[in-house]
Design an enzyme around this catalytic site. Structure first.
Site, PDB file in Angstrom:
ATOM      1  N   ALA A 164       6.013  -7.170  -0.091  1.00  0.00           N
ATOM      2  CA  ALA A 164       5.553  -6.063  -0.930  1.00  0.00           C
ATOM      3  C   ALA A 164       6.346  -4.821  -0.559  1.00  0.00           C
ATOM      4  O   ALA A 164       6.877  -4.724   0.546  1.00  0.00           O
ATOM      5  CB  ALA A 164       4.066  -5.787  -0.687  1.00  0.00           C
ATOM      6  N   ASN A 195       6.576  -5.077  -8.608  1.00  0.00           N
ATOM      7  CA  ASN A 195       6.822  -5.954  -7.454  1.00  0.00           C
ATOM      8  C   ASN A 195       5.516  -6.409  -6.804  1.00  0.00           C
ATOM      9  O   ASN A 195       5.337  -7.602  -6.528  1.00  0.00           O
ATOM     10  CB  ASN A 195       7.678  -5.210  -6.425  1.00  0.00           C
ATOM     11  CG  ASN A 195       8.093  -6.109  -5.285  1.00  0.00           C
ATOM     12  OD1 ASN A 195       8.785  -7.094  -5.493  1.00  0.00           O
ATOM     13  ND2 ASN A 195       7.637  -5.796  -4.083  1.00  0.00           N
ATOM     14  N   TYR A 238       0.810   2.633  -4.471  1.00  0.00           N
ATOM     15  CA  TYR A 238       0.874   1.526  -3.510  1.00  0.00           C
ATOM     16  C   TYR A 238      -0.514   0.936  -3.315  1.00  0.00           C
ATOM     17  O   TYR A 238      -0.714  -0.284  -3.442  1.00  0.00           O
ATOM     18  CB  TYR A 238       1.449   2.022  -2.169  1.00  0.00           C
ATOM     19  CG  TYR A 238       1.220   1.054  -1.037  1.00  0.00           C
ATOM     20  CD1 TYR A 238       1.850  -0.190  -1.028  1.00  0.00           C
ATOM     21  CD2 TYR A 238       0.345   1.364   0.013  1.00  0.00           C
ATOM     22  CE1 TYR A 238       1.618  -1.097   0.002  1.00  0.00           C
ATOM     23  CE2 TYR A 238       0.116   0.470   1.036  1.00  0.00           C
ATOM     24  CZ  TYR A 238       0.749  -0.758   1.027  1.00  0.00           C
ATOM     25  OH  TYR A 238       0.502  -1.650   2.037  1.00  0.00           O
ATOM     26  N   PHE A 284      -5.099  -2.012   9.021  1.00  0.00           N
ATOM     27  CA  PHE A 284      -5.060  -0.589   9.339  1.00  0.00           C
ATOM     28  C   PHE A 284      -3.625  -0.307   9.822  1.00  0.00           C
ATOM     29  O   PHE A 284      -2.695  -0.752   9.172  1.00  0.00           O
ATOM     30  CB  PHE A 284      -6.227  -0.214  10.271  1.00  0.00           C
ATOM     31  CG  PHE A 284      -7.502  -0.053   9.444  1.00  0.00           C
ATOM     32  CD1 PHE A 284      -8.070  -1.148   8.800  1.00  0.00           C
ATOM     33  CD2 PHE A 284      -8.078   1.184   9.243  1.00  0.00           C
ATOM     34  CE1 PHE A 284      -9.195  -0.997   7.965  1.00  0.00           C
ATOM     35  CE2 PHE A 284      -9.207   1.343   8.426  1.00  0.00           C
ATOM     36  CZ  PHE A 284      -9.762   0.258   7.786  1.00  0.00           C
TER      37      PHE A 284
END
Ligand code: UDP
Length: 327
Positions: A75, A92, A141, A169
């Site tokens: 990604a 993407n 994102y 995280f």
């Protein structure tokens, strides 16, 4: 049977590939090398260069190996860039993932482990953040990852796709062989280590007026090997017939930017010069995981929670790889 790992040449994917191989698993890597590094993949691991959305290529891989499950890491992951170029993030991270899922379903591969992120939560309404926290991302994102999460729920209901989607995280640290090398680098720990390596004069502290004890932002830093272990456990969990899950992966504690800089100074023995800079847009003051669910459901037990050990591992990698994966 083999595990298809997309993004296996990237930071987290390469560590998981290393650990899967260590467990005696058969692995096939698919990566388009837009950000990954061939050096991060073990020489004996079958590697295909290409896009996850290239259905013909993915079908060819599925025809060549007996693939049992897919771990999907590939990604784009630069929050700032996603604001400027949302098109490439939705294309993407979301559209191509749907293509990948469709080929998997068509070939009856129904175990899927998907790299999600705490960025799907957006501005925290409370900390620690558990999986029930409302999700309203603050960047394309985060939305692109959130949309895949949504698709997974629907694909499970309609096609019986079983998934584990860990929400990371702050991934950090390194193994002896695999470390963090982004271009451009935007993450705190590698940037601080660049100061220690004299590649950078100082580290900018993005904001010292947050409502935290020292005024700098707090993050939940989680070692990449601990993240990797969660993926191995997730695979076992799905093999055991486990139901689909979203799980937070973090230590449940946090360190401020100042504390990270101080720890890096201790570990490296170098003076880390810093300058206060304005806050970075979209940065919340505190991001801390409640990762109880991953412990309960997967039996996950992170081993490297303290920031000095995390930085020590990253520093060791940077010392043996002074130019990262570059020559
Ligand atoms: N940060 C900073 N200076 C830098 C890079 C990051 O002060 O040069 C801060 C950033 O604002 C955040 C924390 O360090 O509070 C961790 O940032 P990073 O980019 O590593 O991860 P993120 O939390 O954005 O995923």
């Amino acid at each position: 049977m083999a595990i298809l790992v997309t993004g296996g040449a990237g930071y987290i994917g390469s560590v998981v590939v290393e650990d899967l191989i260590g467990k005696g698993e058969e692995v096939v890597v698919l990566d388009n090398l837009s950000y990954g590094h061939t050096q991060a993949i073990g020489a004996d691991v079958p590697f295909y260069e290409g896009n996850i959305g290239d259905s013909e290529l993915v079908t060819r891989i599925l025809n060549s190996y007996e693939i049992e499950a897919c771990m999907h890491f590939s990604a784009f992951a630069f929050v700032g860039e996603s604001v400027e170029k949302p098109q490439i993030y939705y294309q993407n991270n979301f559209v191509e993932t749907v293509h990948l899922l469709d080929v998997l379903i068509k070939n009856n591969i129904k175990k899927f482990i998907f790299s999600s992120t705490c960025a799907t939560y957006g501005e925290p309404q409370y900390v620690p953040i558990d999986e029930a926290h409302p999700q309203f991302p603050t960047s394309p994102y985060g939305w692109s990852k959130f949309m895949v999460e949504r698709a997974l729920i629907d694909y499970d209901a309609a096609y019986n796709l079983k998934y584990v989607a860990p929400r990371y995280f702050n991934a950090c640290g390194a193994t002896e062989r695999c470390g963090e090398h982004h271009d451009p680098e935007t993450h705190l720990i590698p940037l601080v280590l660049q100061v220690a390596q004299l590649k950078r004069e100082f580290i900018s502290i993005f904001g010292d007026d947050y409502s935290t004890p020292d005024g700098t932002a707090i993050r939940d830093y989680i070692h990449v090997s601990d993240l990797s272990q969660a993926h191995i456990l997730a695979l076992e969990y799905l093999r055991g017939g486990g139901d689909s899950q979203f799980v937070n992966l973090g230590n449940g504690g946090g360190y401020s930017v100042n504390e990270v800089i101080e720890a890096a100074g201790k570990v490296t023995g170098k003076n880390i010069a810093s300058k206060i800079a304005p806050r970075r847009a979209g940065d919340p003051s505190r991001l801390i995981a409640d990762a109880k669910k991953a412990r309960e459901v997967l039996g996950w037990n992170p081993q490297i929670p303290d920031i000095e050990s995390i930085i020590e591992s990253a520093w060791a990698w940077h010392l043996t790889h002074p130019n990262g994966y570059g020559s």
